[in-house]
Each structure stands twice: as structure tokens, then as C-alpha cells.
Design a protein around this motif. Structure first.
Motif, mmCIF file in Angstrom:
data_model
loop_
_atom_site.group_PDB
_atom_site.id
_atom_site.type_symbol
_atom_site.label_atom_id
_atom_site.label_comp_id
_atom_site.label_asym_id
_atom_site.label_seq_id
_atom_site.Cartn_x
_atom_site.Cartn_y
_atom_site.Cartn_z
ATOM 1 N N SER A 170 -35.901 49.322 69.077
ATOM 2 C CA SER A 170 -35.517 49.662 70.450
ATOM 3 C C SER A 170 -34.500 50.798 70.466
ATOM 4 N N GLU A 171 -33.583 50.832 69.479
ATOM 5 C CA GLU A 171 -32.650 51.956 69.375
ATOM 6 C C GLU A 171 -33.404 53.246 69.075
ATOM 7 N N GLN A 184 -36.435 44.448 65.598
ATOM 8 C CA GLN A 184 -36.655 44.738 67.005
ATOM 9 C C GLN A 184 -35.510 45.560 67.586
ATOM 10 N N THR A 185 -34.268 45.237 67.231
ATOM 11 C CA THR A 185 -33.142 46.019 67.744
ATOM 12 C C THR A 185 -33.162 47.434 67.182
#
Length: 175
Positions: free
Chosen positions: A45-46, A41-42
Motif C-alpha cells: 500500500s505504501e 500488505q502495508t
């Protein structure tokens, strides 16, 4: 007694092994999967933020292309800039910055509001109260312009910029 001691040894060994094995178990599969999902998820999102930035940049370039005028792009991390007309690069240049009281705003579009004429050391390009471009060997700027963050460009590159742009020229401060 001898017989009870022999029957007690396997029990002690089993207890010791069970304690050792319980300590080696570690995280449960659900915890490992949850950690992987958080990491994914990170990363996503990046990637979304990067793609949004790229889309904004391309839309800005499209608008500049349609306006049929020259524009300046500044890349702050690499300390390089480009003077462009449509999709052609007219000039690339390196620059340094001064430590102004306000930081540069990134990913913004600025419009040139003033072009100061005079001898070579006093020429400047002013973009509102947000940014000032001047040659590296310029004499110090007096008055309220001292607080404005400055871009210092080599003399030849600055001369090329100075004569190529006019009031209203757009500048994009990126990254």
C-alpha cells in the motif's frame, strides 16, 4: 518408601520439561504467516501510494510541458525549488519558509495571481491567498499578506524568478 521416591523423580522431571517446552512453543505458524501477510500488505500500500504520487507528478509535468510556459517546482522536505521550461531546468534555488498560520498544501498546483513591482525589497510573487514568494532580505509584508505562508529565496535567485515568470505562471508544491 525409597522405591516410590525414585519413581516420582522421573514424573516430576517430565512435568517440568513439558511446562518448559510449552512456554518455548511461541506463535503458531498461522500467526507468523498472518503477520507476514500484514507486513507485505502495508509495504504494498505504501508502494501504491508512492506510485500514485509519481504518476500525478508526471501528469502535471506533461500538462506544464504542453502549455509551453515556465513553471516552478517546490520540494518542501529538501527546501529546494526549480524554475523549469518544458523539461529543462532553468534555475535551481534553495529557500526557507516562514511560520504562517496555515500550513503549505502539498501536491497542489497554484497559479500566480499577482506580481508586485517596486524596489528590490518590496517585490513579491503572490499565488492567490495560498503562498507568497519574496526575497530573504525583503521588508516585512503588511496587511492581510502576513497570514499567507511565505517562501523566502536568496536575492539573486529571486531576481531570476521574478523576471522569468509572469502572471498565470503555475507552481507545484510537492512532497
Amino acid at each position: 518408601m525409597h522405591r516410590t521416591e525414585h519413581s516420582l523423580i522421573p514424573v516430576v522431571i517430565v512435568i517440568m520439561l513439558s511446562i518448559l517446552l510449552l512456554g518455548m512453543q511461541g506463535k503458531s505458524p498461522e500467526d507468523i504467516e498472518r503477520q507476514r501477510l500484514i507486513e507485505q500488505q502495508t509495504k504494498l500500500s505504501e508502494r501504491i501510494a508512492s506510485l500514485n504520487h509519481e504518476q500525478e507528478f508526471l501528469l502535471m509535468q506533461k500538462a506544464f510541458y504542453a502549455s509551453d510556459s515556465k513553471y516552478i517546482l517546490l520540494d518542501l522536505p529538501t527546501r529546494t525549488g526549480m524554475l523549469k521550461f518544458r523539461n529543462r531546468v532553468l534555475r535551481t534555488f534553495a529557500f526557507s519558509t516562514t511560520a504562517g498560520k496555515r500550513p503549505f498544501s502539498r501536491n497542489t498546483i497554484l497559479k500566480m495571481t499577482a506580481k508586485t513591482d517596486g524596489n528590490e525589497r518590496k517585490r513579491t510573487l503572490l499565488f492567490g491567498d495560498a503562498l507568497l514568494i519574496q526575497p530573504k532580505r525583503s521588508s516585512s509584508v503588511a496587511g492581510s499578506d502576513v497570514r499567507v505562508p511565505r517562501i523566502l529565496v536568496g536575492s539573486k535567485d529571486f531576481a531570476a524568478l521574478y523576471y522569468a515568470v509572469e502572471q498565470g505562471t503555475m507552481l507545484y508544491v510537492g512532497k
